[in-house]
Motif scaffolding. Structure first.
Motif, short mmCIF file in Angstrom:
data_model
loop_
_atom_site.label_atom_id
_atom_site.label_comp_id
_atom_site.label_asym_id
_atom_site.label_seq_id
_atom_site.Cartn_x
_atom_site.Cartn_y
_atom_site.Cartn_z
N ARG A 1 -12.36 6.64 28.09
CA ARG A 1 -14.31 7.24 28.43
C ARG A 1 -13.71 8.57 27.57
NH1 ARG A 1 -12.76 4.79 33.71
NH2 ARG A 1 -14.62 2.86 33.86
N ALA A 2 -15.05 8.44 26.85
CA ALA A 2 -15.09 9.84 26.09
C ALA A 2 -15.03 11.47 26.81
CB ALA A 2 -15.84 10.12 25.23
N CYS A 3 -16.07 10.58 27.79
CA CYS A 3 -16.51 12.01 28.83
C CYS A 3 -14.96 12.15 29.71
CB CYS A 3 -17.50 11.84 29.56
SG CYS A 3 -17.49 10.49 30.69
N GLN A 4 -14.24 11.72 29.98
CA GLN A 4 -12.60 12.28 30.81
C GLN A 4 -11.92 13.00 30.76
OE1 GLN A 4 -12.79 11.57 34.61
NE2 GLN A 4 -15.76 12.02 33.51
N ARG A 5 -11.70 12.40 28.78
CA ARG A 5 -9.69 12.54 28.57
C ARG A 5 -10.61 13.66 27.53
NH1 ARG A 5 -6.39 9.03 25.98
NH2 ARG A 5 -5.03 10.46 24.48
N ARG A 6 -9.80 14.65 28.67
CA ARG A 6 -9.76 15.93 26.73
C ARG A 6 -9.06 15.65 25.88
NH1 ARG A 6 -10.92 20.22 30.69
NH2 ARG A 6 -10.56 19.16 33.46
N ALA A 7 -9.90 16.65 24.58
CA ALA A 7 -9.75 16.46 23.61
C ALA A 7 -7.79 17.30 23.66
CB ALA A 7 -10.33 16.85 22.53
N GLN B 1 -11.92 21.24 26.63
CA GLN B 1 -13.15 20.38 25.81
C GLN B 1 -12.04 18.64 26.32
OE1 GLN B 1 -14.84 22.30 22.59
NE2 GLN B 1 -16.92 21.98 23.60
N THR B 2 -13.94 18.37 26.29
CA THR B 2 -13.34 16.74 26.05
C THR B 2 -13.93 16.08 25.32
OG1 THR B 2 -15.89 16.17 27.16
CG2 THR B 2 -14.51 16.29 28.97
N ILE B 3 -13.41 14.73 24.55
CA ILE B 3 -13.89 14.58 23.71
C ILE B 3 -15.63 14.28 23.25
CG2 ILE B 3 -13.70 12.15 22.84
CD1 ILE B 3 -11.31 11.86 22.94
N GLY C 1 -17.60 9.64 33.80
CA GLY C 1 -16.64 8.50 34.17
C GLY C 1 -17.40 7.28 34.70
N CYS D 1 -19.56 5.74 26.77
CA CYS D 1 -19.40 6.43 26.30
C CYS D 1 -17.68 6.03 25.31
CB CYS D 1 -18.94 8.02 26.54
SG CYS D 1 -17.60 8.00 27.95
#
Length: 107
Positions: A83-89, A36-38, A67, A72
Motif C-alpha cells: 500500500r503506497a499510502c502506508q509505506r514510507r519511501a 514521506q510515503t510513496i 490503508g 494504491c
C-alpha cells in the motif's frame, strides 16, 4: 499574561533538517523528503493514478489514504501488494504500478 517572544534560532521546536529521497515509479524519477510515503511523493510529482482495476481497467491511485481500500497497491523493490499510502519511501526504492487480471473461469 504577556507574550514571550523567541528569536527563530532559539526556538527548540523548529523543524530539523530533512534528507532528500529519490524513488522511481515505472522508471520515472521522483523526489521527496525523508518520512514521506510513496503515495505522497507520487502525488506531489503530479501523478494521480498508478494502478488499474482488474475488471474494467479503470485508473486508481490514492483514495482513503489510511490503508483500508487497496486502491494504491504497487510493487516496491519486487514486493507485491504494497500500500503506497502506508509505506514510507526509502531512497532508491524502485516502485512499479501493479495490475492484476482476473483469473479465467474454468469450464
Amino acid at each position: 499574561m504577556t507574550a514571550r517572544l523567541l528569536r527563530p534560532g532559539d526556538d527548540p521546536i523548529r523543524p530539523a533538517q530533512v534528507d532528500a529521497v529519490e524513488i522511481t515509479l515505472d522508471g520515472e524519477t521522483m523526489r521527496g523528503v525523508q518520512g514521506q510515503t510513496i503515495a505522497g511523493i507520487v502525488l506531489a510529482s503530479g501523478v494521480l493514478s498508478w494502478r488499474r482495476t482488474s475488471v474494467d481497467g479503470r485508473p486508481r491511485g490514492l483514495f482513503c489514504g489510511i490503508g483500508v481500500c487497496f486502491d494504491c497497491l504497487v510493487i516496491v523493490n519486487g514486493e507485491r501488494d504494497v500500500r503506497a499510502c502506508q509505506r514510507r519511501a526509502v531512497d532508491g526504492d524502485a516502485v512499479a504500478s501493479q495490475h492484476d487480471r482476473l483469473p479465467e473461469a474454468s469450464a
